[in-house]
Scaffold this active site. Structure first.
Site: not given
Length: 198
Positions: A15, A42, A139
């Protein structure tokens, strides 16, 4: 114990700060690297991903943004398209393929690292290597645990070297990680992975 020659696929989650981390890993993989690499980063919803074009000019491997049902090809890097979860499907006797889903976001993200990791763990089992890179949420922790539980191997970027340490820290806290490595250490180890054993 990690066996570089037993790995059949690599999945990577990232991310915030992840593009910089990937730039340390993907360009060093040689043209003869015989494994598929599936990557979730992401990205903002509704915006085209610039990542395939960015890395295509820097990498020796083929770079793809896959379509639903594409067969997974060794020596190819697949970036999850924006707005879609990317999963691995493995029918009995068939080569693993990509599935794209518009199911709700997981941990506020679509694509989700957890979704990719969990589906890949089911498909590849002990032949999977998961890598958790820099990111600002958790995540990937649940998915990394799924990889470990399936007999695969998991690495996390050393949080001290990550622009956003939350993602690798969460994977480490979930007891999902076999090794915590710097990006340089990962690059060396990745280059040793080849698909030699069924």
């Amino acid at each position: 114990m990690f066996d570089a020659h037993r790995i059949g696929a690599v999945v990577i989650g990232a991310s915030a700060g992840g593009v910089e981390a990937l730039n340390h890993l993907l360009p060093v993989l040689p043209r003869a690297f015989g494994l598929p690499v599936l990557v979730v980063v992401h990205v903002r919803q509704g915006q085209p991903s610039l990542l395939p074009g960015l890395f295509a000019s820097r990498c020796q491997l083929a770079i793809e943004e896959p379509f639903d049902k594409d067969v997974i090809v060794p020596g190819t890097v697949y970036f999850a398209p924006p707005g879609y979860h990317m999963l691995v499907e493995a029918e009995d006797g068939a080569a693993p393929s990509i599935a794209l889903s518009v199911d709700p976001p997981v941990r506020f993200s679509r694509p989700s690292v957890d979704v990719l990791f969990e589906s890949a763990a089911h498909a590849y089992g002990e032949r999977l290597l998961g890598i958790v890179l820099s990111g600002a949420n958790d995540d990937g922790a649940r998915g990394a645990r799924a990889i470990r539980d399936a007999g695969g191997a998991c690495w996390a970027q050393n949080p001290e070297t990550a622009s956003a340490p939350a993602m690798p820290l969460a994977a480490i806290a979930a007891d999902a990680v076999h090794e915590v490595l710097t990006l340089d250490e990962m690059a060396v180890r990745l280059s040793q992975c080849t698909d030699r054993k069924p």
